[in-house]
Design a protein around this motif. Structure first.
Motif: not given
Length: 523
Positions: A228, A296-297, A299-302, A304, A332, A334, A427
């Protein structure tokens, strides 16, 4: 007006003029200037070196008075002078040649007559440009930007001409007038005088096009044998390299490279890894690592969402698509929204027609006759995948009227609040290329050490301002965001490489954190 009657109350009128005194002394009347008195000010304090208070306070900033001094066409030391005096007439001359060629291909009399009238309007524009005429209002041709143009002209540029108005406004005005030559016609409202040039330049980008298509035709996959940590590092490195591809794709700007040879185009468009490593040292303001930390952050959003305010059609748009494809495939982003121009603008800027042409040429075209079957297939697969993104809504093309006005982006918040609100929901907004950078920074003579956040004003400081990244190869005078040593860097390059600001050799990748999440407020 009647002369005054002589005095009759017994008082004598005494004439103390120089001529009267001379006549009284028997000398002929003379009209020499009075002698000047010279005062010696040796006991007064010495003169002080008082510098003008730059930048202007926000209340004193307007389109004719940027925060730092504007570049104007009569400034012989600036690229504005060469642009207004030589480049723009040359570009307009080539546009007239293109229109004449189209005229010679017509057979229907009504279309011919209509196009002849377009040519006559172009000749009038050439006369205005060459003769440095005053800037007149834009004719109401039904475009959504007419009111914005004429309000700005009436409020800030009454009596201004092509050379003494700020360069950015005068240059934009010329392209708006060029559009008007066709927009008031019956049959040629959407005619693009630069379309042939844009298509031709992409067709001569063979090596760079297939360098990328052969690498990215297949969907991106990480090796199963990687940890990873290794996958994350590989993704980071790919992001940084593709950001550079997207950045240096901006080298091919048709408004600057009108007579470029195929070999010169290949040199500018080299996208090999070694070339990118060598060119990173030419990124003078380099926020690449901060940009990766920002992206890079997502992707953690519902959901992006990333926006691209586009610059050039053809190869640069192709590079933008490769970059956007990577962002989608890696999660990264959507959704990606692309902002183009409603009509031909600054020679090579992207219009809807350019967008459709590129995607359809990739899938169906025969633009590269010397390409191998494998190369053609790689291009078809890329184009098919990108067209699918558009169909399912992950890619969207938009064209707001504000992008084709004379206003800088300092005024986006006040003059196009709907667009500002729309961008505030993104974003991250990439602004591509030199023109967008000029509009972000008000295209004025700010010191190179001025931070990017300061130079873009409300686009960083207004409530709701989105995160912004400017990807720009430097091709005009304004340079900011080079850090504390920026002034020294610029001074050294001025001495060692005159013309470095217009060569396209250097670039900036500048990030503004903005004020996302705050409620947008409008006056």
């Amino acid at each position: 007006m009647a002369e005054a009657a002589p005095a009759t109350n017994g008082t004598k009128h005494i004439d103390n003029s120089d001529s009267a005194i001379a006549q009284a002394n028997g000398s002929p009347a003379t009209y020499s200037a009075p002698s000047r008195v010279t005062l010696h000010l040796g006991h007064l304090p010495s003169k002080k070196d008082i510098k003008a208070p730059w930048p202007r306070t926000p209340s004193r900033v307007d389109p004719n008075n940027p925060p730092w001094p504007a570049y104007r066409g009569y400034h012989e030391y600036s690229f504005a002078h060469a642009t207004m005096g030589v480049r723009l007439p040359t570009i307009l001359g080539k546009a007239i040649d293109d229109t004449s060629r189209t005229l010679n291909e017509q057979y229907a009399e009504d279309k011919i007559v209509d196009l002849v009238e377009c040519l006559e309007r172009m000749d009038s524009l050439m006369a205005d440009l060459s003769g440095n005429a005053k800037l007149r209002p834009i004719i109401d041709d039904g475009e959504g930007d007419v009111a914005l143009w004429n309000k700005e002209i009436a409020k800030y540029f009454q009596g201004k001409d092509f050379m003494n108005a700020p360069w950015l406004f005068a240059e934009a005005y010329k392209y708006r007038r060029l559009h008007e030559c066709f927009s008031v016609s019956k049959y040629w409202k959407d005619y693009d005088v630069f379309y042939r040039q844009k298509c031709d330049t992409f067709s001569r980008s063979t090596d760079a096009v297939f360098e990328l298509s052969m690498r990215f035709a297949e969907p991106f996959k990480q090796s199963e044998n990687m940890s990873d940590k290794e996958k994350a590092e590989n993704e980071r490195l790919m992001f940084l390299e593709l950001t550079q591809v997207c950045l240096w794709g901006n080298s091919t700007d048709l408004s600057l490279l009108i007579n470029m040879t195929e070999e010169q185009i290949k040199s500018l468009q080299s996208t090999g890894g070694d070339h990118l490593a060598a060119t990173e040292k030419n990124i003078l303001g380099n926020h690449l690592n901060q940009l990766w930390e920002t992206v890079k952050v997502l992707r953690e959003k519902t959901g992006g969402r990333i926006d691209f305010v586009l610059d050039n059609a053809g190869f640069e748009l192709y590079c933008d698509f490769v970059y956007a494809d990577f962002l989608i495939q890696t999660g990264l982003a959507k959704q990606i929204r692309f902002h183009g121009k409603r009509y031909p603008w600054f020679v090579s800027d992207v219009t809807r027609k350019d967008w459709d042409w590129l995607l359809n040429t990739m899938v169906y075209g025969h633009l590269f006759p010397k390409a191998s079957e494998a190369e053609r297939e790689s291009l078809r697969r890329l184009g098919a995948r990108w067209k699918q993104y558009e169909k399912d809504g992950r890619w969207q093309y938009e064209q707001h009227p504000f992008w084709c006005t004379g206003y800088t982006f300092w005024d986006l918040h006040s003059e196009a609040p709907d667009l500002f609100l729309h961008l505030s929901r993104s974003d991250l907004v990439y602004f591509k290329g030199d023109l967008n950078h000029r509009k972000l920074t008000y295209d004025c003579a700010a010191p190179a050490s001025v931070p990017f956040d300061i130079s873009i004003g409300p686009m960083a400081s207004a409530a709701g301002a989105p995160k912004i990244c400017s990807l720009r190869t430097i091709k005009s005078d304004v340079v900011v965001g080079l850090g504390d040593d920026g002034d020294a860097i610029a001074e050294r390059l001025d001495k060692e490489e005159p013309g470095w600001k217009i060569s396209g050799k250097y670039a900036v990748v500048l990030l503004s954190e903005g004020r996302p999440g705050e409620k947008v407020r409008f006056a």
